[in-house]
Design a protein around this motif. Structure first.
Motif, PDB file in Angstrom:
ATOM      1  N   VAL A 152     -19.805  13.974 -10.461  1.00 46.29           N
ATOM      2  CA  VAL A 152     -19.372  12.583 -10.608  1.00 46.29           C
ATOM      3  C   VAL A 152     -17.849  12.422 -10.550  1.00 46.29           C
ATOM      4  CG1 VAL A 152     -19.298  10.619 -12.196  1.00 46.29           C
ATOM      5  CG2 VAL A 152     -21.459  11.789 -11.755  1.00 46.29           C
ATOM      6  N   PRO A 153     -17.053  13.289 -11.188  1.00 39.42           N
ATOM      7  CA  PRO A 153     -15.597  13.136 -11.055  1.00 39.42           C
ATOM      8  C   PRO A 153     -15.125  13.192  -9.598  1.00 39.42           C
ATOM      9  CG  PRO A 153     -16.084  14.601 -12.878  1.00 39.42           C
ATOM     10  CD  PRO A 153     -17.394  14.337 -12.177  1.00 39.42           C
ATOM     11  N   VAL A 154     -15.745  14.038  -8.797  1.00 40.80           N
ATOM     12  CA  VAL A 154     -15.379  14.121  -7.379  1.00 40.80           C
ATOM     13  C   VAL A 154     -15.732  12.821  -6.673  1.00 40.80           C
ATOM     14  CG1 VAL A 154     -15.787  15.329  -5.204  1.00 40.80           C
ATOM     15  CG2 VAL A 154     -15.686  16.625  -7.346  1.00 40.80           C
ATOM     16  N   PHE A 155     -16.924  12.299  -6.946  1.00 40.45           N
ATOM     17  CA  PHE A 155     -17.351  11.048  -6.315  1.00 40.45           C
ATOM     18  C   PHE A 155     -16.432   9.889  -6.714  1.00 40.45           C
ATOM     19  CE2 PHE A 155     -21.829  12.941  -6.233  1.00 40.45           C
ATOM     20  CZ  PHE A 155     -21.733  13.280  -4.889  1.00 40.45           C
ATOM     21  N   ILE A 156     -16.093   9.811  -8.002  1.00 43.94           N
ATOM     22  CA  ILE A 156     -15.229   8.727  -8.473  1.00 43.94           C
ATOM     23  C   ILE A 156     -13.869   8.795  -7.795  1.00 43.94           C
ATOM     24  CG2 ILE A 156     -13.962   7.820 -10.453  1.00 43.94           C
ATOM     25  CD1 ILE A 156     -16.321   8.503 -12.205  1.00 43.94           C
ATOM     26  N   ALA A 157     -13.287   9.992  -7.745  1.00 44.28           N
ATOM     27  CA  ALA A 157     -11.968  10.152  -7.132  1.00 44.28           C
ATOM     28  C   ALA A 157     -11.980   9.695  -5.680  1.00 44.28           C
ATOM     29  CB  ALA A 157     -11.510  11.608  -7.235  1.00 44.28           C
ATOM     30  N   PHE A 158     -13.028  10.059  -4.947  1.00 46.26           N
ATOM     31  CA  PHE A 158     -13.083   9.669  -3.528  1.00 46.26           C
ATOM     32  C   PHE A 158     -13.395   8.187  -3.349  1.00 46.26           C
ATOM     33  CE2 PHE A 158     -12.738  14.081  -2.566  1.00 46.26           C
ATOM     34  CZ  PHE A 158     -12.238  14.122  -1.261  1.00 46.26           C
ATOM     35  N   GLN A 159     -14.086   7.578  -4.311  1.00 48.10           N
ATOM     36  CA  GLN A 159     -14.262   6.128  -4.246  1.00 48.10           C
ATOM     37  C   GLN A 159     -12.893   5.447  -4.345  1.00 48.10           C
ATOM     38  OE1 GLN A 159     -18.641   5.130  -5.351  1.00 48.10           O
ATOM     39  NE2 GLN A 159     -17.300   4.731  -3.665  1.00 48.10           N
ATOM     40  N   LEU A 160     -12.066   5.949  -5.263  1.00 47.47           N
ATOM     41  CA  LEU A 160     -10.737   5.378  -5.450  1.00 47.47           C
ATOM     42  C   LEU A 160      -9.839   5.658  -4.244  1.00 47.47           C
ATOM     43  CD1 LEU A 160     -10.162   6.261  -9.219  1.00 47.47           C
ATOM     44  CD2 LEU A 160     -10.952   4.104  -8.233  1.00 47.47           C
ATOM     45  N   PHE A 161      -9.967   6.839  -3.660  1.00 47.11           N
ATOM     46  CA  PHE A 161      -9.198   7.151  -2.456  1.00 47.11           C
ATOM     47  C   PHE A 161      -9.562   6.190  -1.331  1.00 47.11           C
ATOM     48  CE2 PHE A 161      -9.052  11.875  -3.839  1.00 47.11           C
ATOM     49  CZ  PHE A 161      -7.922  11.636  -4.599  1.00 47.11           C
ATOM     50  N   SER A 162     -10.857   5.924  -1.189  1.00 47.34           N
ATOM     51  CA  SER A 162     -11.325   5.055  -0.117  1.00 47.34           C
ATOM     52  C   SER A 162     -10.805   3.631  -0.295  1.00 47.34           C
ATOM     53  CB  SER A 162     -12.857   5.056  -0.085  1.00 47.34           C
ATOM     54  OG  SER A 162     -13.338   4.254   0.972  1.00 47.34           O
ATOM     55  N   LEU A 163     -10.911   3.108  -1.511  1.00 45.44           N
ATOM     56  CA  LEU A 163     -10.417   1.760  -1.771  1.00 45.44           C
ATOM     57  C   LEU A 163      -8.904   1.694  -1.604  1.00 45.44           C
ATOM     58  CD1 LEU A 163     -12.601   0.799  -4.855  1.00 45.44           C
ATOM     59  CD2 LEU A 163     -12.726  -0.179  -2.565  1.00 45.44           C
ATOM     60  N   GLY A 164      -8.218   2.749  -2.026  1.00 48.38           N
ATOM     61  CA  GLY A 164      -6.766   2.790  -1.867  1.00 48.38           C
ATOM     62  C   GLY A 164      -6.352   2.777  -0.411  1.00 48.38           C
ATOM     63  N   ALA A 165      -7.087   3.492   0.432  1.00 43.93           N
ATOM     64  CA  ALA A 165      -6.784   3.516   1.865  1.00 43.93           C
ATOM     65  C   ALA A 165      -6.956   2.134   2.480  1.00 43.93           C
ATOM     66  CB  ALA A 165      -7.681   4.532   2.575  1.00 43.93           C
ATOM     67  N   LEU A 166      -7.978   1.404   2.044  1.00 44.12           N
ATOM     68  CA  LEU A 166      -8.187   0.052   2.556  1.00 44.12           C
ATOM     69  C   LEU A 166      -7.064  -0.885   2.124  1.00 44.12           C
ATOM     70  CD1 LEU A 166     -12.031  -0.469   2.039  1.00 44.12           C
ATOM     71  CD2 LEU A 166     -10.817   0.004   4.168  1.00 44.12           C
ATOM     72  N   ARG A 167      -6.618  -0.757   0.875  1.00 44.87           N
ATOM     73  CA  ARG A 167      -5.523  -1.603   0.400  1.00 44.87           C
ATOM     74  C   ARG A 167      -4.242  -1.334   1.169  1.00 44.87           C
ATOM     75  NH1 ARG A 167      -7.801  -0.499  -4.703  1.00 44.87           N
ATOM     76  NH2 ARG A 167      -6.290   1.181  -5.049  1.00 44.87           N
ATOM     77  N   ARG A 168      -3.964  -0.069   1.426  1.00 44.83           N
ATOM     78  CA  ARG A 168      -2.738   0.260   2.164  1.00 44.83           C
ATOM     79  C   ARG A 168      -2.808  -0.278   3.590  1.00 44.83           C
ATOM     80  NH1 ARG A 168      -3.607   4.853  -0.806  1.00 44.83           N
ATOM     81  NH2 ARG A 168      -4.608   5.977   0.912  1.00 44.83           N
ATOM     82  N   LYS A 169      -3.979  -0.204   4.208  1.00 53.13           N
ATOM     83  CA  LYS A 169      -4.115  -0.727   5.563  1.00 53.13           C
ATOM     84  C   LYS A 169      -3.931  -2.241   5.577  1.00 53.13           C
ATOM     85  CE  LYS A 169      -7.109  -0.783   9.620  1.00 53.13           C
ATOM     86  NZ  LYS A 169      -8.382  -0.315  10.225  1.00 53.13           N
ATOM     87  N   SER A 170      -4.474  -2.923   4.566  1.00 53.35           N
ATOM     88  CA  SER A 170      -4.327  -4.367   4.487  1.00 53.35           C
ATOM     89  C   SER A 170      -2.872  -4.766   4.324  1.00 53.35           C
ATOM     90  CB  SER A 170      -5.146  -4.920   3.307  1.00 53.35           C
ATOM     91  OG  SER A 170      -6.527  -4.683   3.508  1.00 53.35           O
ATOM     92  N   ARG A 171      -2.132  -4.010   3.514  1.00 47.13           N
ATOM     93  CA  ARG A 171      -0.697  -4.305   3.340  1.00 47.13           C
ATOM     94  C   ARG A 171       0.074  -4.068   4.631  1.00 47.13           C
ATOM     95  NH1 ARG A 171      -1.341  -1.748  -1.886  1.00 47.13           N
ATOM     96  NH2 ARG A 171      -0.522   0.202  -1.033  1.00 47.13           N
ATOM     97  N   GLN A 172      -0.300  -3.016   5.340  1.00 50.89           N
ATOM     98  CA  GLN A 172       0.382  -2.732   6.614  1.00 50.89           C
ATOM     99  C   GLN A 172       0.133  -3.839   7.624  1.00 50.89           C
ATOM    100  OE1 GLN A 172      -1.209   1.104   7.627  1.00 50.89           O
ATOM    101  NE2 GLN A 172       0.049   2.213   6.143  1.00 50.89           N
ATOM    102  N   LEU A 173      -1.105  -4.324   7.702  1.00 51.29           N
ATOM    103  CA  LEU A 173      -1.424  -5.402   8.640  1.00 51.29           C
ATOM    104  C   LEU A 173      -0.726  -6.695   8.243  1.00 51.29           C
ATOM    105  CD1 LEU A 173      -5.246  -4.782   9.192  1.00 51.29           C
ATOM    106  CD2 LEU A 173      -3.368  -4.255  10.768  1.00 51.29           C
ATOM    107  N   ALA A 174      -0.595  -6.923   6.941  1.00 52.03           N
ATOM    108  CA  ALA A 174       0.053  -8.149   6.486  1.00 52.03           C
ATOM    109  C   ALA A 174       1.545  -8.141   6.777  1.00 52.03           C
ATOM    110  CB  ALA A 174      -0.185  -8.327   4.981  1.00 52.03           C
ATOM    111  N   ALA A 175       2.107  -6.914   6.838  1.00 50.24           N
ATOM    112  CA  ALA A 175       3.547  -6.794   7.065  1.00 50.24           C
ATOM    113  C   ALA A 175       3.906  -6.911   8.544  1.00 50.24           C
ATOM    114  CB  ALA A 175       4.050  -5.463   6.541  1.00 50.24           C
ATOM    115  N   VAL A 176       2.916  -6.833   9.421  1.00 53.68           N
ATOM    116  CA  VAL A 176       3.189  -6.913  10.852  1.00 53.68           C
ATOM    117  C   VAL A 176       3.455  -8.351  11.281  1.00 53.68           C
ATOM    118  CG1 VAL A 176       2.208  -6.544  13.134  1.00 53.68           C
ATOM    119  CG2 VAL A 176       1.805  -4.875  11.337  1.00 53.68           C
TER     120      VAL A 176
END
Length: 204
Positions: A180-204
């Motif tokens: 479960v700790p591995v799954f939780i960490a990767f859930q957070l990594f996945s959501l974090g990657a989406l947030r960073r992509k959204s910020r990058q698109l908003a900055a364009v």
């Protein structure tokens, strides 16, 4: 170095959790004042992995080289949570825990597979499916952990007194305390990657 450190950490984490589980240390607290040892590896392990991935240069470099498909694909392994349903059918686990946790894991695994396939195809709704899979997965963890405590013998037991949960006994304890700790960490990594992509698109 980061990959080697992570491999060593996970390699040592497994035997450590096994020893603690066999010794009965990871059972829910019997008294309200007892330390919550059962939650320490679960939450602490997730935080440690997340920290290594987000707060170290090597971790950020490794995660930056992974696609959304890679990050969400690990959640497909959640299908193994169906073993909880089998545990209920055999009478080893109480239904109050086994059915919500097992079905929740299966739904999380299916949602992850759908998101991964959508990403690989380049579907327009792929990122929405990734978010959905991540939210389903995190809610499933919250429900499973809460019901795991509420159905286990201890100070916080609220139900299933005739058939207390054994999820924190070896070998089932490996699910919440190692995987479960591995799954939780990767859930957070996945959501974090989406947030960073959204910020990058908003900055364009």
């Amino acid at each position: 170095m980061g990959v080697a450190a992570t491999a060593v950490l996970l390699g040592l984490w497994f035997p450590l959790i096994s020893v603690l589980a066999k010794a009965g240390i990871l059972m829910p607290p019997l008294e309200y004042t007892d330390p919550p040892y059962a939650l320490m590896p679960l939450l602490g392990g997730a935080f440690l992995l997340w920290s290594m991935g987000r707060l170290t240069a090597t971790g950020r470099a490794i995660l930056g080289g992974l696609s959304h498909s890679h990050l969400i694909s690990i959640q497909s392994l959640r299908l193994i949570g169906g073993v909880f349903v089998i545990g209920w059918l055999t009478g080893d686990l109480p239904w109050q825990f086994a059915l919500p946790a097992g079905i929740g894991d299966i739904l999380a695994g299916v949602a992850a597979i759908q998101a991964m396939r959508a990403l690989n195809r380049g579907d327009a709704n792929a990122e929405s499916l990734v978010r959905r899979a991540s939210y389903i997965g995190l809610v499933d963890f919250a429900v499973a952990v809460s019901l795991g405590i509420a159905t286990s013998a201890g100070a916080l037991q609220l139900m299933s007194f005739d058939n207390p949960n054994i999820i924190n006994a070896y070998p089932l304890a490996l699910f919440p305390e190692y995987f479960v700790p591995v799954f939780i960490a990767f859930q957070l990594f996945s959501l974090g990657a989406l947030r960073r992509k959204s910020r990058q698109l908003a900055a364009v």
